[in-house]
Design an enzyme around this catalytic site. Structure first.
Site, PDB file in Angstrom:
ATOM      1  N   ARG A  82       0.840  -1.203   0.000  1.00  0.00           N
ATOM      2  CA  ARG A  82       0.000   0.000   0.000  1.00  0.00           C
ATOM      3  C   ARG A  82       0.880   1.260   0.000  1.00  0.00           C
ATOM      4  O   ARG A  82       1.934   1.282   0.659  1.00  0.00           O
ATOM      5  CB  ARG A  82      -0.863  -0.029   1.266  1.00  0.00           C
ATOM      6  CG  ARG A  82      -1.885   1.100   1.413  1.00  0.00           C
ATOM      7  CD  ARG A  82      -3.021   0.948   0.486  1.00  0.00           C
ATOM      8  NE  ARG A  82      -4.163   1.789   0.835  1.00  0.00           N
ATOM      9  CZ  ARG A  82      -5.143   2.067  -0.031  1.00  0.00           C
ATOM     10  NH1 ARG A  82      -5.115   1.575  -1.254  1.00  0.00           N
ATOM     11  NH2 ARG A  82      -6.165   2.811   0.338  1.00  0.00           N
TER      12      ARG A  82
ATOM     13  N   THR B 145      -8.914   1.012 -10.278  1.00  0.00           N
ATOM     14  CA  THR B 145      -8.373  -0.224  -9.710  1.00  0.00           C
ATOM     15  C   THR B 145      -8.547  -1.438 -10.625  1.00  0.00           C
ATOM     16  O   THR B 145      -9.373  -1.448 -11.522  1.00  0.00           O
ATOM     17  CB  THR B 145      -9.013  -0.490  -8.318  1.00  0.00           C
ATOM     18  OG1 THR B 145      -8.845   0.655  -7.504  1.00  0.00           O
ATOM     19  CG2 THR B 145      -8.425  -1.667  -7.607  1.00  0.00           C
TER      20      THR B 145
ATOM     21  N   THR C 137      -3.904  -0.560  -7.578  1.00  0.00           N
ATOM     22  CA  THR C 137      -4.671   0.664  -7.829  1.00  0.00           C
ATOM     23  C   THR C 137      -3.791   1.906  -7.909  1.00  0.00           C
ATOM     24  O   THR C 137      -2.685   1.935  -7.349  1.00  0.00           O
ATOM     25  CB  THR C 137      -5.708   0.861  -6.692  1.00  0.00           C
ATOM     26  OG1 THR C 137      -6.555   1.961  -7.007  1.00  0.00           O
ATOM     27  CG2 THR C 137      -5.059   1.121  -5.353  1.00  0.00           C
TER      28      THR C 137
ATOM     29  N   GLU D 242      -5.804   4.517  -7.194  1.00  0.00           N
ATOM     30  CA  GLU D 242      -6.980   5.130  -6.556  1.00  0.00           C
ATOM     31  C   GLU D 242      -7.963   5.616  -7.614  1.00  0.00           C
ATOM     32  O   GLU D 242      -8.548   4.801  -8.289  1.00  0.00           O
ATOM     33  CB  GLU D 242      -6.572   6.261  -5.618  1.00  0.00           C
ATOM     34  CG  GLU D 242      -7.470   6.446  -4.389  1.00  0.00           C
ATOM     35  CD  GLU D 242      -8.975   6.517  -4.591  1.00  0.00           C
ATOM     36  OE1 GLU D 242      -9.615   5.444  -4.489  1.00  0.00           O
ATOM     37  OE2 GLU D 242      -9.533   7.612  -4.766  1.00  0.00           O
TER      38      GLU D 242
ATOM     39  N   GLU E  78      -3.633   8.085  -3.837  1.00  0.00           N
ATOM     40  CA  GLU E  78      -4.115   7.204  -2.758  1.00  0.00           C
ATOM     41  C   GLU E  78      -4.345   7.922  -1.438  1.00  0.00           C
ATOM     42  O   GLU E  78      -5.142   7.481  -0.608  1.00  0.00           O
ATOM     43  CB  GLU E  78      -3.126   6.057  -2.551  1.00  0.00           C
ATOM     44  CG  GLU E  78      -3.785   4.756  -2.169  1.00  0.00           C
ATOM     45  CD  GLU E  78      -4.625   4.194  -3.296  1.00  0.00           C
ATOM     46  OE1 GLU E  78      -5.797   3.892  -3.041  1.00  0.00           O
ATOM     47  OE2 GLU E  78      -4.127   4.077  -4.429  1.00  0.00           O
TER      48      GLU E  78
ATOM     49  N   ASP F 139      -7.611   8.471   0.167  1.00  0.00           N
ATOM     50  CA  ASP F 139      -8.302   7.395   0.890  1.00  0.00           C
ATOM     51  C   ASP F 139      -8.220   7.599   2.414  1.00  0.00           C
ATOM     52  O   ASP F 139      -8.857   6.886   3.182  1.00  0.00           O
ATOM     53  CB  ASP F 139      -7.720   6.013   0.527  1.00  0.00           C
ATOM     54  CG  ASP F 139      -8.405   5.415  -0.694  1.00  0.00           C
ATOM     55  OD1 ASP F 139      -9.291   6.078  -1.265  1.00  0.00           O
ATOM     56  OD2 ASP F 139      -8.068   4.279  -1.070  1.00  0.00           O
TER      57      ASP F 139
ATOM     58  N   SER G  13      -7.953   1.009   2.970  1.00  0.00           N
ATOM     59  CA  SER G  13      -8.372   0.607   1.621  1.00  0.00           C
ATOM     60  C   SER G  13      -9.629  -0.247   1.696  1.00  0.00           C
ATOM     61  O   SER G  13     -10.026  -0.703   2.781  1.00  0.00           O
ATOM     62  CB  SER G  13      -7.238  -0.211   1.001  1.00  0.00           C
ATOM     63  OG  SER G  13      -7.667  -0.869  -0.153  1.00  0.00           O
TER      64      SER G  13
ATOM     65  N   GLY H 122     -13.543  -1.252  -7.680  1.00  0.00           N
ATOM     66  CA  GLY H 122     -14.870  -0.661  -7.501  1.00  0.00           C
ATOM     67  C   GLY H 122     -15.006   0.246  -6.304  1.00  0.00           C
ATOM     68  O   GLY H 122     -16.106   0.402  -5.775  1.00  0.00           O
TER      69      GLY H 122
HETATM   70  N1  GLU Z   1      -8.246   3.276  -3.598  1.00  0.00           N
HETATM   71  C1  GLU Z   1      -9.310   2.375  -3.318  1.00  0.00           C
HETATM   72  C2  GLU Z   1      -8.936   1.441  -2.215  1.00  0.00           C
HETATM   73  O1  GLU Z   1      -7.816   1.154  -2.016  1.00  0.00           O
HETATM   74  C3  GLU Z   1      -9.721   1.582  -4.486  1.00  0.00           C
HETATM   75  C4  GLU Z   1     -10.288   2.444  -5.528  1.00  0.00           C
HETATM   76  C5  GLU Z   1     -11.126   1.714  -6.501  1.00  0.00           C
HETATM   77  O2  GLU Z   1     -11.266   0.532  -6.526  1.00  0.00           O
HETATM   78  O3  GLU Z   1     -11.679   2.385  -7.327  1.00  0.00           O
HETATM   79  O4  GLU Z   1      -9.774   0.967  -1.551  1.00  0.00           O
END
Ligand code: GLU
Length: 564
Positions: free
Chosen positions: A93, A384, A402, A404, A421, A424, A448, A469
C-alpha cells in the site's frame, strides 16, 4: 522475441473470443485486460510460475489500464505457495510522506478542500508507491524466471503500441482536468477542432516510449532504480515541478517497505476464507458480513430475490457502520479485529436484523478492544484492477492494485501515472475534538477497500476472487463468495450477477438489471433505494474436479485464459 510475442497474441486471440467456453485447465488466468492475460500466459509457457506471471501482468496493466492501476500506485497480494502449502499476504500500500500532517486536505480556514479537483489533482494526494517493491520482494522469495525476462512483454507493447480500448477512451472522455495537465494531456489526447483536445480514439495505436525506458531501467537495475535511482529522481522532479512545496522526498522513496502481513482468515460454512487484513478494510468487513449471513439459509434464496437483497444490504450496513469507525492502518491505530469477529459480537449485530423490514437506525457497535473514534468519511471514485492466476503446479496469486481514482493524481513520471491514494485517508482529522482513526499521519497507510481473496476447502485451494470498484469492492467480493459457496455457481455466471448493497443509508441497485423490478417492494420494507451503475471488475478462479475455470466481469474488458 517480438515475433514470438506476436504469434502468442494470435493463438490466444482465438481463445479470447470463446473465453466463457474454455475447457477447465491445470491452471487459470483472469485479468481485466487481454494483453495482460496473454503476458501471463506467455510467462507460464516459458516455465515461469504464478508470481512471475503476476509481475508481467502488473507491468502490462500499468500501460494498458493507466486509468486504474500502475507501478505509480499500490497493491495487496495474496499468494498461495503450493509446495509449502502456505498462504502469504503482501501489503504494498502507498504510504504518506514522513512530513505529511493531518491538515493535508484542509484549506487555510481549516475546512476540507473539495474532493475533485482540489484534493485529488496535484502533489498532496500522492503516496509513496508500493507496487514495484512488492513485485521485487515477491520475486526474490518465490519467482522462478529471471527478473528482466518478466519485463519483455510490457516493453515490447509499450514500444510497438496497442489499440486504445473503449474503457480507456471512455475514462479519458469524462475526465475534464486530465487534458489540461502535462505530460498526460499530450500523451492521452490529440488535437481536436479548434483549441479542443480530444481523447485518443478507440483503436488508436498508443505507444509509451517513456514507460518503455522506465521498464528497461527497472528490468536491468531492479527496484532500486525506482526507489533510489533515476526513476526516483523523475518522481520527485515531477512533483516539485508541479508544486515546489511537494512533501515527498527521495528519502521517503528510499525508505519505502512492503509489509508481510498475516492473512486474515475465517471459516464460512466449511470453507476457509482468507483475505487482506488492515490497512485494508476489505477482508475484515467481508468476514463480518459473511459471519452475519452464515446463520441464514442463503442457499434457499435466489441471488436476485427481494429477501436476498434485503438480507445482504442489512449485513452490509451493519459491517460498514463499524468499518467507518474502527478500521485504519494497524501500525498506527489498534484495530479491534478479534472483537469485531467474535461470536458474541456478531450474534449481537445479527440480532438487529429484521427479515421483514429495514432496521431504522444502524450505528456502529462496541466490540471488545474498540477505542473511541469518530466516523471516517470516505469518497472513492472507482478505478483499480484485480487479477487471479493459478499456475499448473497450483501456486496461486489473487492481487488487487490501484492508483486510486481514474488516472490517480493526474501527474506522471517516467511514463506512468502517480496515484492519489492519500485521498483514501479521511479528509478531516477529527470531529468536535474526537479523532478519526483513518486520519492522515506521516508514514501511515490509508485505509483501503481492496479485498483480494483466496478460499480453501479442507486446506486445499478452492477459489480466488477480488474486484475493483472503490468502497463497493467489499460487497462485490462478498457476493462472489456466496455465489461460489451457497449458490454453487460457476465464475462465468457469478460475474454476471446484478449488484446490490447498502453502505449506510441507501440501498443501491444496479441499473438496467432485473433488480429495478424490486424497487417498490424494497421501499415498502423501508429501504431508501437508488438505482445506479455499478462498475465491478470481478475476476474469479474456481477449482472443479476437472480443473480450473474462471470468470471475467462483463462490465470491464477482461480475458480468461486457461493454463495447460
Ligand atoms: N483506492 C481504493 C482502495 O484502495 C480503491 C479504488 C477503486 O477501486 O476504485 O480501496
Amino acid at each position: 522475441m517480438r515475433l514470438f510475442i506476436l504469434s502468442v497474441f494470435s493463438i490466444f486471440f482465438i481463445t479470447a473470443c470463446n473465453a466463457s467456453d474454455l475447457k477447465p485447465g491445470k491452471g487459470i488466468i483472469a485479468t481485466s485486460n487481454s494483453h495482460a492475460s496473454k503476458a501471463a500466459s506467455e510467462i507460464l509457457k516459458r516455465g515461469g510460475n504464478a508470481i512471475d506471471a503476476a509481475i508481467a501482468v502488473q507491468l502490462v496493466l500499468t500501460l494498458t489500464e493507466p486509468q486504474a492501476t500502475g507501478i505509480g500506485g499500490g497493491a495487496f497480494m495474496l499468494y498461495w505457495d503450493a509446495r509449502q502449502s502456505k498462504l502469504f499476504s503482501l501489503d504494498g500500500r502507498e504510504t504518506a510522506p514522513s512530513r505529511a500532517k493531518d491538515d493535508l486536505f484542509l484549506d487555510k480556514s481549516g475546512n476540507k478542500k473539495p474532493f475533485y479537483p482540489d484534493a485529488v489533482i496535484g502533489v498532496n494526494s500522492v503516496g509513496v508507491p508500493g507496487v514495484i517493491r512488492l513485485l521485487e520482494e515477491s520475486h526474490k522469495k518465490f519467482g522462478r524466471l529471471e527478473w528482466a525476462k518478466l519485463f519483455d512483454y510490457a516493453i515490447t507493447l509499450s514500444e510497438d503500441g496497442f489499440a486504445v480500448s473503449p474503457d480507456l477512451n471512455r475514462t479519458l472522455s469524462y475526465l475534464s482536468y486530465l487534458k489540461t495537465i502535462e505530460p498526460a494531456a499530450s500523451l492521452y489526447y490529440q488535437e481536436g477542432v479548434g483549441e479542443k483536445k480530444e481523447p485518443l480514439p478507440v483503436g488508436h495505436i498508443f505507444r509509451n516510449q517513456e514507460y518503455a525506458k522506465t521498464l528497461r531501467r527497472i528490468a536491468s537495475l531492479g527496484a532500486i532504480d525506482f526507489y533510489e535511482g533515476e526513476t526516483a529522481d523523475l518522481i520527485i522532479n515531477a512533483l516539485k515541478e508541479f508544486d515546489s512545496k511537494a512533501l515527498m522526498t527521495l528519502s521517503d522513496l528510499k525508505n519505502y517497505e512492503i509489509i508481510w502481513r498475516e492473512p486474515l482468515c475465517q471459516m464460512y460454512r466449511s470453507y476457509n476464507i482468507c483475505s487482506m487484513p488492515p490497512p485494508s478494510s476489505g477482508g475484515l468487513t467481508m468476514l463480518i458480513m459473511l459471519k452475519i449471513l452464515e446463520d441464514f439459509d442463503i442457499k434457499s434464496l435466489k441471488p436476485e430475490s427481494k429477501e436476498m437483497v434485503h438480507l445482504f444490504s442489512e449485513a452490509s450496513r451493519l459491517a460498514y457502520a463499524d468499518r467507518g469507525y474502527y478500521m485504519a492502518d494497524p501500525d498506527f491505530v489498534k484495530v479491534p479485529v478479534d472483537g469485531l469477529l467474535s461470536d458474541e459480537y456478531i450474534d449481537q449485530r445479527r440480532s438487529l436484523i429484521n427479515q421483514k423490514e429495514l432496521v431504522k437506525e444502524v450505528t456502529h457497535g462496541r466490540p471488545k478492544g474498540a477505542l473511541d473514534f469518530e466516523k471516517n468519511i470516505d469518497i472513492s471514485k472507482p478505478s483499480t484492477s484485480h487479477f487471479v492466476i493459478v499456475d499448473n503446479e497450483g501456486n496461486a496469486v489473487s492481487m488487487t492494485s490501484t492508483v486510486e481514482g481514474p488516472f490517480g493524481s493526474h501527474l506522471m513520471a517516467g511514463g506512468f501515472i502517480l496515484n492519489n491514494e492519500l485521498t483514501d485517508f479521511s479528509m478531516i482529522p477529527e470531529v468536535n475534538g474526537k479523532k478519526i482513526a483513518n486520519r492522515v499521519e506521516g508514514n501511515k497507510r490509508p485505509m483501503s477497500s481492496m479485498t483480494p481473496t483466496i478460499i480453501f476447502k479442507d486446506s486445499n485451494l478452492f477459489a480466488l476472487t477480488g474486484s475493483p470498484g472503490g468502497t463497493s469492492i467489499i460487497n462485490y467480493v462478498t457476493k462472489s463468495v456466496l455465489g461460489l459457496i451457497d449458490w454453487n455457481l460457476d465464475p462465468k455466471d457469478i460475474v454476471k450477477l446484478p449488484h446490490y448493497m447498502n453502505k449506510g443509508k441507501v440501498t443501491e441497485l444496479e441499473e438496467n438489471t432485473i433488480l429495478e423490478d424490486l424497487q417498490s417492494d424494497l421501499e415498502a420494507m423501508g429501504h431508501r433505494v437508488r438505482v445506479m451503475p455499478k462498475r465491478s471488475g470481478l475476476h474469479i478462479a474456481l477449482k472443479k474436479p476437472t480443473g480450473y475455470v474462471g470468470g471475467a466481469d462483463p462490465r470491464r474488458e477482461g480475458l480468461v485464459l486457461n493454463v495447460e
